[in-house]
Design a protein around this motif. Structure first.
Motif, PDB file in Angstrom:
ATOM      1  N   GLY A  87       0.760  -1.636   0.098  1.00 33.92           N
ATOM      2  CA  GLY A  87      -0.037   0.474   0.064  1.00 33.92           C
ATOM      3  C   GLY A  87       0.972   1.820  -0.054  1.00 33.92           C
ATOM      4  N   LEU A  88       0.085   2.264   0.140  1.00 34.46           N
ATOM      5  CA  LEU A  88       0.861   3.726   0.493  1.00 34.46           C
ATOM      6  C   LEU A  88       1.056   3.653   1.549  1.00 34.46           C
ATOM      7  CD1 LEU A  88       1.553   6.383  -0.861  1.00 34.46           C
ATOM      8  CD2 LEU A  88      -0.920   7.547  -0.854  1.00 34.46           C
ATOM      9  N   VAL A  89       1.909   4.590   2.393  1.00 31.45           N
ATOM     10  CA  VAL A  89       2.717   4.996   3.477  1.00 31.45           C
ATOM     11  C   VAL A  89       3.542   6.014   3.382  1.00 31.45           C
ATOM     12  CG1 VAL A  89       4.449   3.065   2.936  1.00 31.45           C
ATOM     13  CG2 VAL A  89       3.244   3.644   5.417  1.00 31.45           C
ATOM     14  N   GLN A  90       3.111   6.937   4.305  1.00 30.86           N
ATOM     15  CA  GLN A  90       4.680   8.013   4.304  1.00 30.86           C
ATOM     16  C   GLN A  90       6.115   7.290   4.948  1.00 30.86           C
ATOM     17  OE1 GLN A  90       2.899  10.791   6.905  1.00 30.86           O
ATOM     18  NE2 GLN A  90       1.590  11.655   5.502  1.00 30.86           N
ATOM     19  N   PRO A  91       6.666   8.340   4.488  1.00 27.58           N
ATOM     20  CA  PRO A  91       8.334   8.069   5.390  1.00 27.58           C
ATOM     21  C   PRO A  91       8.168   8.018   6.695  1.00 27.58           C
ATOM     22  CG  PRO A  91       8.205   9.676   3.479  1.00 27.58           C
ATOM     23  CD  PRO A  91       6.845   9.367   3.662  1.00 27.58           C
ATOM     24  N   GLY A  92       8.671   6.832   6.849  1.00 26.21           N
ATOM     25  CA  GLY A  92       8.832   6.567   8.855  1.00 26.21           C
ATOM     26  C   GLY A  92       7.958   5.527   9.259  1.00 26.21           C
ATOM     27  N   GLY A  93       6.747   5.307   7.810  1.00 30.07           N
ATOM     28  CA  GLY A  93       5.871   4.274   8.979  1.00 30.07           C
ATOM     29  C   GLY A  93       6.321   3.338   8.671  1.00 30.07           C
ATOM     30  N   SER A  94       5.375   2.345   9.166  1.00 25.67           N
ATOM     31  CA  SER A  94       5.078   0.208   8.174  1.00 25.67           C
ATOM     32  C   SER A  94       4.194   0.676   7.714  1.00 25.67           C
ATOM     33  CB  SER A  94       5.322   0.013  10.125  1.00 25.67           C
ATOM     34  OG  SER A  94       6.590   0.614  10.945  1.00 25.67           O
ATOM     35  N   LEU A  95       4.227  -0.930   7.723  1.00 28.64           N
ATOM     36  CA  LEU A  95       3.956  -1.980   6.738  1.00 28.64           C
ATOM     37  C   LEU A  95       4.147  -3.382   6.797  1.00 28.64           C
ATOM     38  CD1 LEU A  95       3.234  -0.825   3.065  1.00 28.64           C
ATOM     39  CD2 LEU A  95       0.993  -0.890   5.233  1.00 28.64           C
ATOM     40  N   ARG A  96       3.785  -3.918   6.536  1.00 28.32           N
ATOM     41  CA  ARG A  96       3.206  -6.229   7.314  1.00 28.32           C
ATOM     42  C   ARG A  96       3.145  -6.639   5.713  1.00 28.32           C
ATOM     43  NH1 ARG A  96       0.520 -10.099  11.074  1.00 28.32           N
ATOM     44  NH2 ARG A  96       2.927 -11.765  11.533  1.00 28.32           N
ATOM     45  N   LEU A  97       3.927  -6.837   5.239  1.00 26.53           N
ATOM     46  CA  LEU A  97       3.158  -7.740   4.101  1.00 26.53           C
ATOM     47  C   LEU A  97       3.334  -9.496   4.105  1.00 26.53           C
ATOM     48  CD1 LEU A  97       6.711  -6.690   1.187  1.00 26.53           C
ATOM     49  CD2 LEU A  97       4.060  -5.664   2.161  1.00 26.53           C
ATOM     50  N   SER A  98       2.279 -10.308   3.539  1.00 24.83           N
ATOM     51  CA  SER A  98       1.970 -11.486   3.756  1.00 24.83           C
ATOM     52  C   SER A  98       2.665 -12.389   2.418  1.00 24.83           C
ATOM     53  CB  SER A  98       0.927 -11.918   4.616  1.00 24.83           C
ATOM     54  OG  SER A  98       0.603 -10.923   5.553  1.00 24.83           O
ATOM     55  N   CYS A  99       2.265 -13.886   2.460  1.00 28.47           N
ATOM     56  CA  CYS A  99       3.097 -14.336   1.526  1.00 28.47           C
ATOM     57  C   CYS A  99       2.506 -15.719   1.662  1.00 28.47           C
ATOM     58  CB  CYS A  99       4.172 -14.251   1.139  1.00 28.47           C
ATOM     59  SG  CYS A  99       4.349 -15.886  -0.708  1.00 28.47           S
ATOM     60  N   VAL A 100       0.947 -15.921   1.438  1.00 31.79           N
ATOM     61  CA  VAL A 100       0.675 -17.594   1.713  1.00 31.79           C
ATOM     62  C   VAL A 100       0.627 -18.633   1.110  1.00 31.79           C
ATOM     63  CG1 VAL A 100      -1.318 -18.386   1.907  1.00 31.79           C
ATOM     64  CG2 VAL A 100      -1.525 -16.257   3.197  1.00 31.79           C
ATOM     65  N   ALA A 101       1.190 -19.387   1.388  1.00 38.13           N
ATOM     66  CA  ALA A 101       1.914 -20.745  -0.045  1.00 38.13           C
ATOM     67  C   ALA A 101       1.060 -21.999   0.308  1.00 38.13           C
ATOM     68  CB  ALA A 101       3.676 -20.948   0.460  1.00 38.13           C
ATOM     69  N   SER A 102       0.806 -21.870  -1.137  1.00 38.99           N
ATOM     70  CA  SER A 102      -0.077 -23.470  -1.605  1.00 38.99           C
ATOM     71  C   SER A 102       1.130 -24.986  -1.077  1.00 38.99           C
ATOM     72  CB  SER A 102      -0.695 -23.675  -1.888  1.00 38.99           C
ATOM     73  OG  SER A 102       0.019 -23.616  -3.744  1.00 38.99           O
ATOM     74  N   GLY A 103       0.266 -26.194  -0.723  1.00 34.67           N
ATOM     75  CA  GLY A 103       1.399 -27.244  -0.618  1.00 34.67           C
ATOM     76  C   GLY A 103       2.615 -27.010   0.418  1.00 34.67           C
ATOM     77  N   SER A 104       2.411 -28.514   1.201  1.00 35.05           N
ATOM     78  CA  SER A 104       3.839 -28.486   1.888  1.00 35.05           C
ATOM     79  C   SER A 104       4.693 -28.008   2.185  1.00 35.05           C
ATOM     80  CB  SER A 104       3.429 -29.923   2.531  1.00 35.05           C
ATOM     81  OG  SER A 104       3.779 -31.086   1.211  1.00 35.05           O
ATOM     82  N   ILE A 105       5.385 -27.949   0.860  1.00 37.33           N
ATOM     83  CA  ILE A 105       6.583 -27.774   0.282  1.00 37.33           C
ATOM     84  C   ILE A 105       7.051 -26.601   1.119  1.00 37.33           C
ATOM     85  CG2 ILE A 105       6.225 -26.706  -1.656  1.00 37.33           C
ATOM     86  CD1 ILE A 105       8.843 -27.435  -2.488  1.00 37.33           C
ATOM     87  N   PHE A 106       6.012 -25.939   1.953  1.00 37.83           N
ATOM     88  CA  PHE A 106       6.545 -24.419   2.257  1.00 37.83           C
ATOM     89  C   PHE A 106       7.606 -24.920   3.122  1.00 37.83           C
ATOM     90  CE2 PHE A 106       6.152 -20.092   3.351  1.00 37.83           C
ATOM     91  CZ  PHE A 106       6.114 -20.717   4.706  1.00 37.83           C
ATOM     92  N   ARG A 107       6.928 -25.942   4.194  1.00 37.36           N
ATOM     93  CA  ARG A 107       7.287 -26.245   5.656  1.00 37.36           C
ATOM     94  C   ARG A 107       9.242 -26.634   5.861  1.00 37.36           C
ATOM     95  NH1 ARG A 107       2.180 -28.989   7.292  1.00 37.36           N
ATOM     96  NH2 ARG A 107       0.220 -27.913   7.225  1.00 37.36           N
ATOM     97  N   ILE A 108       9.747 -27.250   4.468  1.00 41.68           N
ATOM     98  CA  ILE A 108      10.822 -27.492   4.718  1.00 41.68           C
ATOM     99  C   ILE A 108      11.778 -27.005   3.507  1.00 41.68           C
ATOM    100  CG2 ILE A 108       9.306 -29.949   4.732  1.00 41.68           C
ATOM    101  CD1 ILE A 108      10.419 -30.091   1.291  1.00 41.68           C
ATOM    102  N   SER A 109      10.823 -25.445   2.577  1.00 41.34           N
ATOM    103  CA  SER A 109      11.865 -24.986   1.662  1.00 41.34           C
ATOM    104  C   SER A 109      12.352 -23.770   3.039  1.00 41.34           C
ATOM    105  CB  SER A 109      11.174 -24.009   1.103  1.00 41.34           C
ATOM    106  OG  SER A 109      10.468 -25.261   0.186  1.00 41.34           O
TER     107      SER A 109
END
Length: 120
Positions: free
Chosen positions: A10-32
């Motif tokens: 998104g749009l944020v002012q300098p000095g601000g914060s953001l939290r990105l998320s990434c959801v993965a399908s499949g069980s490979i995520f846990r070993i990668s």
């Protein structure tokens, strides 16, 4: 086949914060190991952060690009197949499309990206 879906940009002012998320399908995520990259307009895609698979602790060792060290934190939750990037003290030069990445011995998997714009 693995699918990665980012959100949280998104749009944020300098000095601000953001939290990105990434959801993965499949069980490979846990070993990668997992990584975040970013690509600013007119520039090459660059590495941002990496986290190991975490083993039994569900944590994982981390490393960062010098440009974000001390401001960004990568983490993961193997129970929900989710990768995070907490971004604090954002700067205009952090403006970019952010991608999560799952590296393999063959072709890496990439998400579609989420736009982060840091501007006043």
């Amino acid at each position: 086949q693995v699918q990665l879906v980012e959100s949280g940009g998104g749009l944020v002012q300098p000095g601000g914060s953001l939290r990105l998320s990434c959801v993965a399908s499949g069980s490979i995520f846990r070993i990668s190991a997992m990584r975040w990259f970013r690509q600013a307009a007119g520039k090459q895609r660059e590495f941002v952060a990496r986290i190991s698979n975490g083993g039994s602790t569900n944590g994982g060792s981390t490393n960062y690009a010098d440009s974000v060290k001390g401001r960004f934190t990568i983490s993961r939750d193997n129970a929900t197949n989710t990768l995070y990037l907490q971004m604090n003290r954002l700067k205009p030069e952090d403006t970019a499309v952010y991608y999560c990445n799952l590296p393999t011995l063959g072709s890496d998997y990439w998400g579609q990206g989420t736009q982060v714009t840091v501007s006043s």
